[in-house]
Write a protein that holds these residues in place. Structure first.
Motif, PDB file in Angstrom:
ATOM      1  N   SER A   1      34.595  17.427  13.156  1.00 15.77           N
ATOM      2  CA  SER A   1      34.755  16.200  12.109  1.00 15.77           C
ATOM      3  C   SER A   1      36.004  15.294  12.256  1.00 15.77           C
ATOM      4  O   SER A   1      36.965  15.739  12.975  1.00 15.77           O
TER       5      SER A   1
ATOM      6  N   ASP B   1      25.151  16.492   6.627  1.00 17.47           N
ATOM      7  CA  ASP B   1      26.464  16.534   6.489  1.00 17.47           C
ATOM      8  C   ASP B   1      26.699  16.353   5.127  1.00 17.47           C
ATOM      9  O   ASP B   1      26.063  15.270   4.398  1.00 17.47           O
TER      10      ASP B   1
ATOM     11  N   SER C   1      29.965  16.481   3.438  1.00 18.06           N
ATOM     12  CA  SER C   1      31.490  16.443   3.345  1.00 18.06           C
ATOM     13  C   SER C   1      31.715  15.850   1.931  1.00 18.06           C
ATOM     14  O   SER C   1      31.006  14.929   1.340  1.00 18.06           O
TER      15      SER C   1
ATOM     16  N   ASN D   1      29.998  11.257   6.709  1.00 17.15           N
ATOM     17  CA  ASN D   1      28.674  11.968   6.506  1.00 17.15           C
ATOM     18  C   ASN D   1      27.410  11.260   7.255  1.00 17.15           C
ATOM     19  O   ASN D   1      26.692  11.787   8.135  1.00 17.15           O
TER      20      ASN D   1
ATOM     21  N   ALA E   1      29.045  20.920   6.840  1.00 11.67           N
ATOM     22  CA  ALA E   1      27.672  20.516   7.082  1.00 11.67           C
ATOM     23  C   ALA E   1      26.669  21.703   6.647  1.00 11.67           C
ATOM     24  O   ALA E   1      27.252  22.723   6.391  1.00 11.67           O
TER      25      ALA E   1
END
Length: 298
Positions: free
Chosen positions: A196, A239, A241, A283, A291
């Motif tokens: 990330s 994803d 986040s 994302n 994720a």
């Protein structure tokens, strides 16, 4: 090797972590004994808290959840369109019925299971080794004070919503989940990931490192390898986040704990916009700091 610090409650206790040279996953060097680790899960830890909110908000949430789980009401699709929920949509994409047996591991007070119960699901179970006692949620989900290994039965869906990173042996835990799934059953694993932008940018100040509660933080490659070792096929990665990956990490970088002795300054409107934009970009590019990995038993 590197040293990370407890920053959620601001104790700043130091813990050693290491990074795998093969897959890039990160793991604590020495996991705490269960009694010692339990001290880092006080009663106000977020997953133990019962859900709160107005009756109107709860009603609208349930109408939306029903729509996302393919049990729409007249109002539900409108609420889902105005305020989507990726998590419920993710569950709704799986071939489940209201009678499907579902197990949520590390579920805390069972808030998600209770939402599924409110939406009509009838065979809901949870397990969490850190709760004080067994729980029956208002909509009938049965939560046991137990580890996954102590749970009996077979399930069509087993979920780990930010709980797998809290166990010292994630591969063995996934294998245990696989043994409790019906043929072709699904396993959803939502975890922070070091693959990330946030990990690259903040390192030990990344708030989801969360020493010592987060024992293993997988890379995307590490998550796939662990799933394959447990006889799963990785069918999708989503994803999901959120902007806190930047906001709280910035506070940690400045030495401000989440619940510590100094109050974090509220982000400016410009920062809020920047964090939201960076989150959407992360994302979309597969570089969010958390994720959902959707596995199917093979």
């Amino acid at each position: 090797m590197f040293v990370a610090y407890e920053m959620m409650y601001g104790s700043r206790e130091a813990f050693e972590y290491f990074e795998c040279s093969q897959c890039g996953s990160v793991q604590i060097l020495v996991a705490l004994a269960s009694e010692e680790l339990a001290k880092h899960y006080p009663a106000d830890y977020y997953s133990f808290l019962a859900p709160s909110g107005s009756s109107l908000k709860t009603y609208l949430q349930t109408e939306r959840d029903k729509a996302l789980l393919h049990r729409p009401t007249l109002l539900g699709p409108l609420v889902a369109g105005a305020k989507p929920d990726p998590l419920l949509a993710m569950i709704g994409e799986l071939p489940l019925t209201i009678n499907s047996a579902i197990l949520d591991v590390g579920c805390g007070s069972g808030a998600l299971l209770d939402r599924l119960g409110a939406a009509g699901f009838r065979n809901l179970h949870g397990a969490d080794a850190f709760i004080d006692d067994d729980i029956t949620t208002p909509h009938g989900a049965q939560i046991a004070r137990a580890s996954l290994h102590e749970v009996s039965g077979t399930f069509e869906l087993i979920m780990f919503h930010h709980s797998l990173e809290h166990v010292p042996a994630p591969r063995e835990t996934l294998a245990a989940a696989r043994s409790k799934l019906s043929p072709g059953g699904y396993c959803i694993v939502r975890v922070p990931t070091v693959s990330s932008w946030a990990w690259q940018e903040y390192g030990i100040d990344w708030f989801q490192l969360d020493a010592p509660r987060h024992i293993t933080l997988p890379s995307r490659a590490g998550m796939r390898i662990a799933g394959e070792a447990a006889s799963f096929e990785l069918v999708r990665t989503i994803d999901d986040s959120i902007p806190q990956q930047f906001e709280i990490s910035e506070n940690y970088r400045a030495g401000i704990a989440m619940r510590g002795d100094a109050r974090a300054p509220a982000p400016s409107p410009e920062q809020v916009q920047t964090f939201a934009r960076k989150t959407a970009e992360a994302n979309a590019s597969g570089m969010g700091d958390q994720a959902a990995f959707i596995f199917q038993a093979i």
